[in-house]
Design a protein around this motif. Sequence first.
Motif, PDB file in Angstrom:
ATOM      1  N   VAL A  77      10.027  28.236 -92.370  1.00 22.25           N
ATOM      2  CA  VAL A  77      10.473  28.003 -90.995  1.00 22.25           C
ATOM      3  C   VAL A  77       9.608  28.800 -90.020  1.00 22.25           C
ATOM      4  O   VAL A  77       9.218  28.291 -88.965  1.00 22.25           O
ATOM      5  N   ALA A  78       9.292  30.036 -90.369  1.00 21.76           N
ATOM      6  CA  ALA A  78       8.443  30.854 -89.505  1.00 21.76           C
ATOM      7  C   ALA A  78       7.064  30.218 -89.338  1.00 21.76           C
ATOM      8  O   ALA A  78       6.498  30.209 -88.232  1.00 21.76           O
ATOM      9  N   GLN A  79       6.522  29.663 -90.410  1.00 18.46           N
ATOM     10  CA  GLN A  79       5.216  29.012 -90.326  1.00 18.46           C
ATOM     11  C   GLN A  79       5.283  27.768 -89.438  1.00 18.46           C
ATOM     12  O   GLN A  79       4.381  27.516 -88.631  1.00 18.46           O
ATOM     13  N   LEU A  80       6.351  26.997 -89.581  1.00 17.27           N
ATOM     14  CA  LEU A  80       6.523  25.812 -88.728  1.00 17.27           C
ATOM     15  C   LEU A  80       6.656  26.219 -87.256  1.00 17.27           C
ATOM     16  O   LEU A  80       6.066  25.600 -86.372  1.00 17.27           O
ATOM     17  N   PHE A  81       7.427  27.273 -87.017  1.00 14.85           N
ATOM     18  CA  PHE A  81       7.609  27.763 -85.652  1.00 14.85           C
ATOM     19  C   PHE A  81       6.272  28.195 -85.049  1.00 14.85           C
ATOM     20  O   PHE A  81       5.949  27.838 -83.916  1.00 14.85           O
ATOM     21  N   ASN A  82       5.498  28.948 -85.806  1.00 18.16           N
ATOM     22  CA  ASN A  82       4.205  29.421 -85.308  1.00 18.16           C
ATOM     23  C   ASN A  82       3.245  28.275 -85.014  1.00 18.16           C
ATOM     24  O   ASN A  82       2.420  28.369 -84.106  1.00 18.16           O
ATOM     25  N   ALA A  83       3.348  27.190 -85.765  1.00 14.67           N
ATOM     26  CA  ALA A  83       2.450  26.052 -85.582  1.00 14.67           C
ATOM     27  C   ALA A  83       2.925  25.104 -84.476  1.00 14.67           C
ATOM     28  O   ALA A  83       2.166  24.255 -84.016  1.00 14.67           O
ATOM     29  N   PRO A  85       4.123  23.600 -80.821  1.00 10.37           N
ATOM     30  CA  PRO A  85       3.682  23.816 -79.435  1.00 10.37           C
ATOM     31  C   PRO A  85       4.665  24.741 -78.700  1.00 10.37           C
ATOM     32  O   PRO A  85       5.837  24.847 -79.060  1.00 10.37           O
ATOM     33  N   THR A  86       4.191  25.382 -77.671  1.00 10.73           N
ATOM     34  CA  THR A  86       4.997  26.343 -76.907  1.00 10.73           C
ATOM     35  C   THR A  86       6.322  25.752 -76.419  1.00 10.73           C
ATOM     36  O   THR A  86       7.357  26.420 -76.535  1.00 10.73           O
ATOM     37  N   PRO A  87       6.346  24.516 -75.909  1.00 11.20           N
ATOM     38  CA  PRO A  87       7.631  23.968 -75.458  1.00 11.20           C
ATOM     39  C   PRO A  87       8.656  23.846 -76.611  1.00 11.20           C
ATOM     40  O   PRO A  87       9.837  24.088 -76.413  1.00 11.20           O
ATOM     41  N   VAL A  88       8.184  23.492 -77.784  1.00 14.55           N
ATOM     42  CA  VAL A  88       9.078  23.375 -78.936  1.00 14.55           C
ATOM     43  C   VAL A  88       9.597  24.759 -79.323  1.00 14.55           C
ATOM     44  O   VAL A  88      10.789  24.941 -79.606  1.00 14.55           O
ATOM     45  N   ARG A  91      12.383  25.663 -77.022  1.00 16.58           N
ATOM     46  CA  ARG A  91      13.643  24.977 -77.332  1.00 16.58           C
ATOM     47  C   ARG A  91      14.327  25.594 -78.549  1.00 16.58           C
ATOM     48  O   ARG A  91      15.542  25.743 -78.570  1.00 16.58           O
ATOM     49  N   VAL A  92      13.525  25.973 -79.545  1.00 15.84           N
ATOM     50  CA  VAL A  92      14.086  26.618 -80.739  1.00 15.84           C
ATOM     51  C   VAL A  92      14.724  27.944 -80.354  1.00 15.84           C
ATOM     52  O   VAL A  92      15.845  28.249 -80.775  1.00 15.84           O
ATOM     53  N   ARG A  93      14.031  28.721 -79.555  1.00 15.88           N
ATOM     54  CA  ARG A  93      14.596  30.010 -79.104  1.00 15.88           C
ATOM     55  C   ARG A  93      15.908  29.786 -78.353  1.00 15.88           C
ATOM     56  O   ARG A  93      16.875  30.520 -78.532  1.00 15.88           O
ATOM     57  N   ALA A  94      15.925  28.767 -77.489  1.00 13.09           N
ATOM     58  CA  ALA A  94      17.130  28.482 -76.698  1.00 13.09           C
ATOM     59  C   ALA A  94      18.294  28.066 -77.607  1.00 13.09           C
ATOM     60  O   ALA A  94      19.444  28.421 -77.345  1.00 13.09           O
ATOM     61  N   LEU A  95      17.999  27.344 -78.669  1.00 10.28           N
ATOM     62  CA  LEU A  95      19.057  26.941 -79.612  1.00 10.28           C
ATOM     63  C   LEU A  95      19.588  28.129 -80.406  1.00 10.28           C
ATOM     64  O   LEU A  95      20.792  28.252 -80.635  1.00 10.28           O
ATOM     65  N   PRO A 101      16.806  35.152 -72.583  1.00  8.84           N
ATOM     66  CA  PRO A 101      15.681  34.417 -71.972  1.00  8.84           C
ATOM     67  C   PRO A 101      14.469  34.426 -72.900  1.00  8.84           C
ATOM     68  O   PRO A 101      14.273  35.359 -73.667  1.00  8.84           O
ATOM     69  N   SER A 102      13.676  33.356 -72.843  1.00  8.27           N
ATOM     70  CA  SER A 102      12.453  33.270 -73.656  1.00  8.27           C
ATOM     71  C   SER A 102      11.430  34.263 -73.137  1.00  8.27           C
ATOM     72  O   SER A 102      11.347  34.520 -71.943  1.00  8.27           O
ATOM     73  N   PRO A 103      10.586  34.789 -74.054  1.00  8.66           N
ATOM     74  CA  PRO A 103       9.540  35.739 -73.614  1.00  8.66           C
ATOM     75  C   PRO A 103       8.451  35.062 -72.820  1.00  8.66           C
ATOM     76  O   PRO A 103       8.209  33.949 -72.820  1.00  8.66           O
TER      77      PRO A 103
END
Length: 103
Positions: A77-83, A85-88, A91-95, A101-103
């Motif tokens: 999951v961490a690898q997918l998150f790192n790969a 795009p910033t908008p995605v 959204r993951v952080r918001a979920l 707040p996002s950094p």
Amino acid sequence: MIKRLSTRVRAARLALGMPRRELSIRSGVSPRYLAQLEAGEGNISVLLLHRVAIALNVTVEDLLAERAPLDRDLVGVAQLFNAAPTPVQGRVRALLAPHKPSP
């Protein structure tokens, strides 16, 4: 450290459902030596430990770290998150943390 290493090698092998003989074939390390390693009696070289780690699909760091390595799903999951795009990522952080707040 040897006890932790022996426990982690055995746990990684068992998690894969891999007989010691198969690990021996994949790593090029003798079954007898692997048995000693898993019993905490082996004094394994860095080169041999690297071959065992590759055969178990883990890193040497996972086998030697003070703390237990992260779960493979979490690493994936961490690898997918790192790969992503910033908008995605936003959204993951918001979920996951809707009140932060996002950094």
